[in-house]
Enzyme design. Structure first.
Site, PDB file in Angstrom:
ATOM      1  N   ASP A   1      90.834  15.383  51.025  1.00  0.00           N
ATOM      2  CA  ASP A   1      90.034  15.033  49.859  1.00  0.00           C
ATOM      3  C   ASP A   1      88.855  14.156  50.177  1.00  0.00           C
ATOM      4  O   ASP A   1      88.812  13.510  51.212  1.00  0.00           O
ATOM      5  CB  ASP A   1      90.867  14.094  48.991  1.00  0.00           C
ATOM      6  CG  ASP A   1      91.688  14.769  47.963  1.00  0.00           C
ATOM      7  OD1 ASP A   1      92.343  14.022  47.287  1.00  0.00           O
ATOM      8  OD2 ASP A   1      91.637  15.998  47.835  1.00  0.00           O
TER       9      ASP A   1
ATOM     10  N   LYS B   1      86.738  16.235  46.099  1.00  0.00           N
ATOM     11  CA  LYS B   1      86.355  16.186  44.685  1.00  0.00           C
ATOM     12  C   LYS B   1      85.698  14.845  44.454  1.00  0.00           C
ATOM     13  O   LYS B   1      86.111  13.844  44.988  1.00  0.00           O
ATOM     14  CB  LYS B   1      87.603  16.215  43.804  1.00  0.00           C
ATOM     15  CG  LYS B   1      88.188  17.583  43.615  1.00  0.00           C
ATOM     16  CD  LYS B   1      89.102  17.536  42.428  1.00  0.00           C
ATOM     17  CE  LYS B   1      90.484  18.034  42.788  1.00  0.00           C
ATOM     18  NZ  LYS B   1      91.445  17.798  41.724  1.00  0.00           N
TER      19      LYS B   1
ATOM     20  N   MET C   1      89.275   5.871  37.528  1.00  0.00           N
ATOM     21  CA  MET C   1      88.280   6.861  37.074  1.00  0.00           C
ATOM     22  C   MET C   1      87.590   6.409  35.784  1.00  0.00           C
ATOM     23  O   MET C   1      87.265   7.224  34.937  1.00  0.00           O
ATOM     24  CB  MET C   1      88.957   8.231  36.824  1.00  0.00           C
ATOM     25  CG  MET C   1      89.678   8.788  38.031  1.00  0.00           C
ATOM     26  SD  MET C   1      90.682  10.247  37.629  1.00  0.00           S
ATOM     27  CE  MET C   1      92.102   9.512  36.813  1.00  0.00           C
TER      28      MET C   1
HETATM   29  N1  SAH Z   1      95.640   9.047  43.960  1.00  0.00           N
HETATM   30  C1  SAH Z   1      94.650   8.020  44.005  1.00  0.00           C
HETATM   31  C2  SAH Z   1      93.801   7.976  42.762  1.00  0.00           C
HETATM   32  C3  SAH Z   1      92.934   9.180  42.586  1.00  0.00           C
HETATM   33  S1  SAH Z   1      92.009   9.132  41.117  1.00  0.00           S
HETATM   34  C4  SAH Z   1      95.344   6.678  44.233  1.00  0.00           C
HETATM   35  O1  SAH Z   1      96.561   6.597  44.139  1.00  0.00           O
HETATM   36  O2  SAH Z   1      94.656   5.694  44.522  1.00  0.00           O
HETATM   37  C5  SAH Z   1      90.460   8.588  41.685  1.00  0.00           C
HETATM   38  C6  SAH Z   1      90.193   7.180  41.241  1.00  0.00           C
HETATM   39  O3  SAH Z   1      90.921   6.283  42.056  1.00  0.00           O
HETATM   40  C7  SAH Z   1      88.767   6.735  41.382  1.00  0.00           C
HETATM   41  O4  SAH Z   1      87.980   7.156  40.305  1.00  0.00           O
HETATM   42  C8  SAH Z   1      88.926   5.234  41.413  1.00  0.00           C
HETATM   43  O5  SAH Z   1      89.123   4.736  40.124  1.00  0.00           O
HETATM   44  C9  SAH Z   1      90.222   5.087  42.158  1.00  0.00           C
HETATM   45  N2  SAH Z   1      90.036   4.802  43.580  1.00  0.00           N
HETATM   46  C10 SAH Z   1      90.491   5.514  44.611  1.00  0.00           C
HETATM   47  N3  SAH Z   1      90.196   4.908  45.782  1.00  0.00           N
HETATM   48  C11 SAH Z   1      89.529   3.776  45.468  1.00  0.00           C
HETATM   49  C12 SAH Z   1      88.984   2.699  46.213  1.00  0.00           C
HETATM   50  N4  SAH Z   1      89.039   2.675  47.552  1.00  0.00           N
HETATM   51  N5  SAH Z   1      88.392   1.690  45.559  1.00  0.00           N
HETATM   52  C13 SAH Z   1      88.328   1.685  44.215  1.00  0.00           C
HETATM   53  N6  SAH Z   1      88.819   2.675  43.456  1.00  0.00           N
HETATM   54  C14 SAH Z   1      89.430   3.700  44.061  1.00  0.00           C
END
Ligand code: SAH
Length: 513
Positions: free
Chosen positions: A41, A63, A178
């Site tokens: 991803d 994505k 998000m």
């Molecule tokens: N499965 C992932 C989340 C995916 S949804 C998890 O468990 O972290 C995608 C959202 O995750 C982004 O829009 C943001 O809000 C958050 N996100 C993922 N990685 C991030 C990071 N390094 N810093 C801040 N937000 C993050």
């Protein structure tokens, strides 16, 4: 294919963690190391792909909020197809696969297709980004509960899946994923259902990565603050009193080189010691190796001298590379350490000494100051007389003459043998060169004169005058600095002890005077 002829067929949904590649689990790493295919991803750290076997197929299905490279059904179909035709398939997903990761949908598709799968949970961004911003999502006496909430859903739409009133009244810390596109309406909703307008809020972008950005405010002020700082996705929004703890508990952003982007020009084989140390101090490291080390082979002078090694009384090393090449050739020839006889060792710096000590060899002389002159000062009194002393000097093809010349002047019989040649690499990472041209960096490190000379050769004349006009150079010592000065550039940083540790200390001091 295992030893017993068993071929494993399995899909692993692996949580890659939030961004810092160190935050994947041991089990996740182990799956990666066995992968035939990796489907990854946008949010999974690209550095992790290096742990998959080189022969494995790596497929990006990234994505981001604005651009869907592949629809979810297409990803599911690809997963099934790859799983059918391969042994181990790793589906590497940012954070945790089951927290807003659509991992459940992928599992359901695999289940329907009769393909076996396992889940390897990961560290989710909703915990890790706040942690790296100094915010514990629960804290005794401050927050007893936490909720992960999707911010993807526009609260203004008539039917919502989120029980806003219950969230606001029942949960202490709210963590939105998000949510950047909907921040104003999230704030409106929270205020509407009764969160006080002074409630602290933090927005953390690219949490756990070297470029982590955190802004804080209150429900009243955060929208303005985010707009002014133009904080973009991906970011985590944390709402609740725990945000206040950041003032005391911030650690990641307080490291001495946080927010500094440093370009390392060392040869790839040696780059990591410097990059790891600077990264540990918080720097974002980019690699631009300007040297490639080619060791001497079995037909070389060094190999010939090694065949008859007992005739030497001293072997003097001027770099860890020299040590490594020497012993590769030595063991290829002799296979027994005792073939060294009673030779004595000298080394110009601590890195060469450490390389010798790995072979359980005591080093007789290490230079107090890691330059040829310093080594000579340390060697001078090491024996009553250098007259007729037989000395082998395995070293780089291009090196200064002062060492063999002075030893010869003392009466020693010196054999200089090329241990390795330093070439300019055929190709360089264009993205890093662009960062240099656009001046999007804070320092470039030069650990030898040739790293600098080869660096210059990366650019056209016109480009170089642009690069040189404001080059921010860090030099390992006076010899390298003199080379840099000869191009009309004054290094901003010069190490006081001419070693990697010395260079790291000087860089730290430069940014934290
Ligand atoms: N499965 C992932 C989340 C995916 S949804 C998890 O468990 O972290 C995608 C959202 O995750 C982004 O829009 C943001 O809000 C958050 N996100 C993922 N990685 C991030 C990071 N390094 N810093 C801040 N937000 C993050």
């Amino acid at each position: 294919m295992g030893m017993d002829g068993y071929t494993e067929k399995m899909v692993y949904l692996v949580g890659a963690g939030p961004g810092d590649p160190g935050l994947i689990t041991l089990k996740g790493m182990e799956c990666l190391s066995r992968a035939d295919v990796v489907i990854y991803d946008y949010l999974a750290a690209p550095a992790l792909l290096a742990y998959a076997p080189p022969r494995s197929q790596k497929i990006y299905v990234g994505k981001s909020a604005s651009r869907h490279t592949m629809e979810q059904d297409e990803i599911n179909a690809l997963l099934i197809e790859k799983a059918r035709t391969n042994g181990v398939t790793v589906r590497l997903k940012g954070g945790d696969p089951f927290v807003f990761g659509r991992g459940g949908e992928e599992c359901a598709a695999l289940q329907d297709a009769g393909i076996p799968y396992e889940i390897v949970p990961g560290i989710t961004a909703g915990i890790a980004a706040p942690a790296y911003a100094g915010i514990p999502v629960t804290h005794r006496g401050v927050a007893a509960s936490v909720a992960f909430v999707t911010g993807n859903e526009d609260p203004a739409k008539p039917s919502t899946d989120i029980a806003w009133d219950h969230l606001v009244k029942g949960v202490d810390t709210l963590v939105f994923y998000m949510g950047m596109g909907n921040l104003p309406s999230i704030v409106t909703e929270l205020l509407h259902y009764g969160r006080p307008s002074g409630t602290p809020v933090a927005v953390i972008r690219w949490g756990t990565k070297p470029g982590q950005q955190t802004v804080t405010g209150t429900l009243d002020s955060i929208v303005d603050i985010v707009n002014k700082a133009s904080v973009k996705p991906p970011a985590i929004i944390v709402v609740g009193e725990v945000v206040g703890l950041r003032e005391r508990l911030s650690w990641f952003e307080k490291r001495p080189l946080f927010g500094k982007r440093i370009i390392n020009t060392r040869a790839r084989a040696q780059a990591s010691a410097l990059s790891q140390r600077l990264a540990a101090l918080g720097a974002e490291m980019l690699e631009l190796p300007t040297i490639e080390i080619v060791p001497a082979g079995s037909g070389s002078t060094l190999a010939e001298e090694i065949a008859d090694i007992t005739k030497y009384e001293w072997i003097i090393f001027t770099s860890p590379n020299g040590v490594e090449t020497f012993f590769d050739l030595f063991f290829a020839r002799h296979g027994d350490i005792r073939a060294l006889g009673k030779v004595r060792f000298a080394s110009i710096g601590p890195a060469g000494t450490a390389a010798l000590e790995k072979y359980h060899l005591q080093v007789d002389v290490t230079a107090e100051e890691a330059v040829a002159e310093g080594l000579l000062r340390s060697l001078r009194g090491a024996v009553p007389s250098w007259k007729d002393m037989r000395v082998l000097l395995p070293r780089a093809k291009k090196a200064r003459d002062i060492l063999p010349e002075t030893l010869t002047a003392w009466g020693a019989s010196v054999t200089v043998a090329t241990a390795y040649t330093a070439h300019r690499p055929q190709e360089s990472d264009r993205a890093v060169i662009e960062s240099v041209l656009r001046k999007e960096y804070d320092l470039i490190t030069f650990s030898s004169s040739s790293t600098f000379e080869n660096f210059c050769a990366l650019f056209t004349g016109e480009e170089f005058s642009q690069v040189a006009s404001s080059l921010r150079a860090a030099s390992i010592g006076p010899i390298t600095s003199a080379t840099i000065r000869s191009h009309g550039i004054v290094p901003l940083v010069e190490a006081r002890t001419y070693t990697i540790a010395g260079l790291v200390a000087a860089i730290e001091g430069f940014f934290n005077p």
